[in-house]
Scaffold this motif. Sequence first.
Motif, PDB file in Angstrom:
ATOM      1  N   ILE A 190       4.030  43.114   3.945  1.00 15.20           N
ATOM      2  CA  ILE A 190       3.347  44.067   4.374  1.00 15.20           C
ATOM      3  C   ILE A 190       3.849  44.778   5.781  1.00 15.20           C
ATOM      4  O   ILE A 190       4.338  44.017   6.551  1.00 15.20           O
ATOM      5  N   PRO A 191       3.739  46.152   5.955  1.00 19.42           N
ATOM      6  CA  PRO A 191       4.362  46.610   7.437  1.00 19.42           C
ATOM      7  C   PRO A 191       3.336  46.017   8.465  1.00 19.42           C
ATOM      8  O   PRO A 191       2.235  46.104   8.465  1.00 19.42           O
ATOM      9  N   LEU A 192       3.913  45.417   9.370  1.00 20.03           N
ATOM     10  CA  LEU A 192       3.421  44.865  10.390  1.00 20.03           C
ATOM     11  C   LEU A 192       3.015  46.030  11.256  1.00 20.03           C
ATOM     12  O   LEU A 192       4.049  46.812  11.503  1.00 20.03           O
ATOM     13  N   PRO A 193       1.808  46.126  11.796  1.00 19.85           N
ATOM     14  CA  PRO A 193       1.584  47.288  12.937  1.00 19.85           C
ATOM     15  C   PRO A 193       2.485  47.001  14.102  1.00 19.85           C
ATOM     16  O   PRO A 193       2.810  45.837  14.325  1.00 19.85           O
ATOM     17  N   THR A 194       2.634  48.155  14.823  1.00 22.30           N
ATOM     18  CA  THR A 194       3.334  48.113  16.096  1.00 22.30           C
ATOM     19  C   THR A 194       2.408  47.216  17.249  1.00 22.30           C
ATOM     20  O   THR A 194       1.134  47.181  16.886  1.00 22.30           O
ATOM     21  N   PRO A 195       3.223  46.823  18.207  1.00 19.67           N
ATOM     22  CA  PRO A 195       2.311  46.149  19.172  1.00 19.67           C
ATOM     23  C   PRO A 195       1.245  46.921  19.737  1.00 19.67           C
ATOM     24  O   PRO A 195       0.229  46.475  20.056  1.00 19.67           O
ATOM     25  N   ALA A 196       1.551  48.369  19.920  1.00 16.30           N
ATOM     26  CA  ALA A 196       0.515  49.242  20.368  1.00 16.30           C
ATOM     27  C   ALA A 196      -0.611  49.126  19.675  1.00 16.30           C
ATOM     28  O   ALA A 196      -1.832  49.372  20.125  1.00 16.30           O
ATOM     29  N   GLU A 197      -0.514  48.994  18.128  1.00 18.44           N
ATOM     30  CA  GLU A 197      -1.859  49.090  17.356  1.00 18.44           C
ATOM     31  C   GLU A 197      -2.605  47.801  17.512  1.00 18.44           C
ATOM     32  O   GLU A 197      -3.959  47.686  17.345  1.00 18.44           O
ATOM     33  N   ALA A 198      -1.829  46.830  17.887  1.00 17.88           N
ATOM     34  CA  ALA A 198      -2.470  45.423  18.153  1.00 17.88           C
ATOM     35  C   ALA A 198      -2.923  45.427  19.646  1.00 17.88           C
ATOM     36  O   ALA A 198      -3.652  44.375  20.130  1.00 17.88           O
ATOM     37  N   GLU A 199      -3.150  46.627  20.495  1.00 16.73           N
ATOM     38  CA  GLU A 199      -3.574  46.369  21.750  1.00 16.73           C
ATOM     39  C   GLU A 199      -4.303  47.865  22.057  1.00 16.73           C
ATOM     40  O   GLU A 199      -3.852  48.933  22.091  1.00 16.73           O
ATOM     41  N   VAL A 200      -5.597  47.598  22.157  1.00 18.29           N
ATOM     42  CA  VAL A 200      -6.386  48.814  22.674  1.00 18.29           C
ATOM     43  C   VAL A 200      -6.416  49.114  24.322  1.00 18.29           C
ATOM     44  O   VAL A 200      -6.692  48.191  24.752  1.00 18.29           O
TER      45      VAL A 200
END
Length: 261
Positions: A190-200
């Motif tokens: 699965i495409p891994l989200p970017t680090p930015a998507e993992a940090e609000v």
Amino acid sequence: MSKVVHQPLGIGLHVAIIMDGNGRWAQQRGLPRAEGHRTGVRAVRRVVEAAVQERIDILTLFAFSSDNWRRPTTEVGSLFELLREYLDREVRRCVEGGVRLSVIGRRDRLPAPLGVAIAAAERATASQARLRLRLAVDYSSRDAILRAARLRASRALEAVATREVFGRLVAAPELAPPGLPEAAGALPAIPLPTPAEAEVDLLIRTGGERRLSDFLLWESAYAELMFTDTMWPDFGPPELGAALREYRRRERRFGGLAATG
Ligand code: IPE
Ligand code: IPE
Ligand code: MG
């Protein structure tokens, strides 16, 4: 030594919004709750456009929680119908505005026409890059963390179970991607989200409640929290602008020390 991170204007910013208060907005006007949801959709359109103008990078909107299944089936049905209409109607506008749309959450329990609309909207907007719009539908943050933990426990991910990779698994768009390899020697397909998507960076909740209701718990570890009494149907570009100005005034320390000037 102090190290303070001041957020640059908009760039790289991940804003998440718990769009709450549709039902009360309608009830205060003697209208059925469904009218509140309908008006709430118009607020989504305005806020997405404003997010593009504000150069927000990622906007994650909580549209339907996994606990919202507890509501009457008629309300659940009308929410899904509104969502499907929104997706069908907004695709063109998303492409024009450079918005890439995706959905996070479970898909296996959604009505088939909604699943089709989601897939079509994701496909049609896949090459857009100005704003990443993520709609959380049948979403539970604890389920997302649990799923990531299960992946982590599989032999495949032992070698890459850093906090960063784990966070990206938590933020992965689908909770139950089909064909996930159980014990392959690499990351799941699965495409891994970017680090930015993992940090609000900034989490806003409208509607007056001061709680997270199982939304982006891992991702919000250092998010700036903002709660407003404005009901979601009344939220718009001015309110988003005010939240961003307040965000920029805040000092994010990430456990470090304040700037000494
Ligand atoms: C938010 O508004 C929309 C969803 C949860 C789907 P609500 O429907 O929760 O509105 P209130 O909180 O009852 O006013
Ligand atoms: C959170 O709102 C979910 C969404 C906005 C989609 P709820 O209205 O479901 O949250 P609670 O029940 O007040 O915590
Ligand atoms: Mg609510």
